[in-house]
Design a protein around this motif. Structure first.
Motif, PDB file in Angstrom:
ATOM      1  N   GLY A 286      36.850   3.168 -25.996  1.00  0.00           N
ATOM      2  CA  GLY A 286      37.066   4.097 -27.090  1.00  0.00           C
ATOM      3  C   GLY A 286      38.370   4.854 -26.944  1.00  0.00           C
ATOM      4  N   ASN A 287      38.649   5.661 -27.954  1.00  0.00           N
ATOM      5  CA  ASN A 287      39.835   6.509 -27.933  1.00  0.00           C
ATOM      6  C   ASN A 287      39.382   7.941 -28.171  1.00  0.00           C
ATOM      7  N   PRO A 288      39.644   8.864 -27.231  1.00  0.00           N
ATOM      8  CA  PRO A 288      39.124  10.226 -27.365  1.00  0.00           C
ATOM      9  C   PRO A 288      39.730  11.011 -28.522  1.00  0.00           C
ATOM     10  N   PHE A 289      40.809  10.497 -29.130  1.00  0.00           N
ATOM     11  CA  PHE A 289      41.369  11.162 -30.301  1.00  0.00           C
ATOM     12  C   PHE A 289      40.659  10.747 -31.591  1.00  0.00           C
ATOM     13  N   VAL A 290      39.903   9.663 -31.523  1.00  0.00           N
ATOM     14  CA  VAL A 290      39.082   9.265 -32.671  1.00  0.00           C
ATOM     15  C   VAL A 290      37.768  10.033 -32.564  1.00  0.00           C
ATOM     16  N   ILE A 291      37.690  11.158 -33.255  1.00  0.00           N
ATOM     17  CA  ILE A 291      36.517  12.025 -33.096  1.00  0.00           C
ATOM     18  C   ILE A 291      35.554  11.929 -34.283  1.00  0.00           C
ATOM     19  N   GLY A 292      35.912  11.163 -35.299  1.00  0.00           N
ATOM     20  CA  GLY A 292      35.018  10.974 -36.433  1.00  0.00           C
ATOM     21  C   GLY A 292      35.247  11.991 -37.543  1.00  0.00           C
ATOM     22  N   ARG A 293      34.802  11.638 -38.722  1.00  0.00           N
ATOM     23  CA  ARG A 293      35.038  12.496 -39.894  1.00  0.00           C
ATOM     24  C   ARG A 293      34.323  13.838 -39.778  1.00  0.00           C
ATOM     25  N   SER A 294      33.106  13.812 -39.297  1.00  0.00           N
ATOM     26  CA  SER A 294      32.343  15.057 -39.209  1.00  0.00           C
ATOM     27  C   SER A 294      32.990  16.036 -38.233  1.00  0.00           C
ATOM     28  N   ARG A 295      33.445  15.520 -37.075  1.00  0.00           N
ATOM     29  CA  ARG A 295      34.047  16.419 -36.086  1.00  0.00           C
ATOM     30  C   ARG A 295      35.409  16.934 -36.531  1.00  0.00           C
ATOM     31  N   THR A 296      36.179  16.127 -37.270  1.00  0.00           N
ATOM     32  CA  THR A 296      37.453  16.642 -37.770  1.00  0.00           C
ATOM     33  C   THR A 296      37.209  17.778 -38.755  1.00  0.00           C
ATOM     34  N   GLN A 297      36.159  17.672 -39.561  1.00  0.00           N
ATOM     35  CA  GLN A 297      35.829  18.760 -40.475  1.00  0.00           C
ATOM     36  C   GLN A 297      35.311  19.982 -39.711  1.00  0.00           C
ATOM     37  N   ARG A 298      34.542  19.734 -38.677  1.00  0.00           N
ATOM     38  CA  ARG A 298      34.060  20.859 -37.863  1.00  0.00           C
ATOM     39  C   ARG A 298      35.231  21.540 -37.149  1.00  0.00           C
TER      40      ARG A 298
END
Length: 338
Positions: A286-298
């Motif tokens: 994985g890539n730790p900068f890919v945090i997902g849409r929900s986490r980017t909004q959080r």
């Protein structure tokens, strides 16, 4: 006793009844709204939970945080087509397209550009002479200092918002680049196979911009954002402007499907630790900068909550606690998702 349809008593009762729902809503809002800056900070910490990215953001936006010690940062490709160059304090982000390089920020001086950016690009297999654009996220010297060197050396075009070009024209700081291309709201820059969308996010400076752009990890496409200026400005009015920018940009992120969070100061979002995870291979596939849409909004919601606390803290310092909650909610109808 009965009341006629137009009697004063009947009108008074109807008016009182009409006010009850409003009073209830106001009471409910008053009960729900934090009463102090610390209440906002506590709420942000609760939103962050044990997420290291969000916890780092809470820490970075907490009042009284000192300047970090500046240490070298080895260059690193954080995605197939993205490289990070800089120091532990500030970083430049290189988008490696099929037709050249878009460099977001240029560190603090010509010396930084010559001794950090240029060899850093070479170390990750990129040719610095292919820098076509230098995008300055905001008009502070640690972001524009090396831009003119790269323009002179490689013919790169320097891009900044009109407001921050004007800021540099007024302040005339050392190492300011010559006025070149202006970034407008919604401006789209295409180079090769990459299109970057720029959004004005003023507050940190009058013309701070934050881009949204595609990245690839192991061949899989993702959508990244890079927040252009994190530290809260000194003036309360500028903090309110920053808060409005956070809310508006969160909406743009949601529309674009952003699932990658980046920053030009890796200390504010645990970015430095994530770079080292990639370097060490401890992140696995994985890539730790890919945090997902929900986490980017959080992430944006935590930032907004901390900014509300900073606004209320300003009000408290000025003895304005009675109006603090209202000051912390400009444009309250704006939705930020989580």
């Amino acid at each position: 006793m009965s009341f006629g349809p137009s009697s004063p008593s009947r009108r008074a009762l109807l008016a009182a009844a009409a006010l009850l729902p409003l009073a209830g809503r106001e009471a409910e809002a008053s009960a729900a709204a934090p009463k102090s800056a610390q209440s906002y900070y506590d709420r942000a910490a609760k939103l962050a939970g044990d997420d290291p990215v969000l916890r780092a953001l809470v820490k970075a936006l907490t009042p009284g945080l000192g300047m970090p010690t500046v240490k070298p940062l080895a260059p690193m490709k954080t995605f197939d087509d993205v490289a990070v160059l800089g120091t532990s304090f500030v970083q430049a982000t290189a988008l490696l397209t099929s037709q050249g390089i878009i460099l977001i920020d240029a560190l603090g001086s010509p010396d930084d550009a010559e001794k950090i950016i240029v060899p850093g690009l070479r170390s990750v297999g990129a040719d610095p002479s292919k820098i076509k654009y230098v995008v300055v996220a905001h008009g502070h010297s640690d972001h524009f200092g090396g831009a003119q060197f790269l323009a002179d050396q490689y013919g790169a075009r320097v891009m900044m918002s009109r407001a921050d070009w004007n800021l540099l024209a007024t302040e005339r700081p050392a190492n300011a680049p010559k006025r070149d291309l202006e970034i407008s709201e919604g401006h789209r820059l295409t180079l090769g196979d990459t299109t970057v969308a720029f959004h004005h996010t003023p507050g940190h400076t009058p013309g701070t911009v934050s881009p949204i752009f595609p990245v690839r990890w192991k061949g899989v496409r993702h959508t990244a954002m890079l927040w252009g200026g994190t530290a809260p400005p000194a003036a309360t009015t500028d903090k309110r402007t920053t808060l409005s920018s956070v809310l508006a940009f969160a909406s743009k992120m949601r529309q674009a499907g952003v699932d990658v969070e980046l920053n030009n100061h890796g200390g504010v979002d645990n970015g430095l630790a994530r770079i080292e995870e990639l370097r060490a291979g401890s992140a696995g596939a994985g890539n730790p900068f890919v945090i997902g849409r929900s986490r980017t909004q959080r992430f944006m919601k935590v930032m907004a909550t901390m900014l509300r606390g900073r606004i209320v803290q300003d009000q408290e310092a000025n003895g304005g606690t009675s109006s603090a909650a209202a000051a912390a909610f400009p444009g309250r109808s704006t939705h930020v998702c989580c």
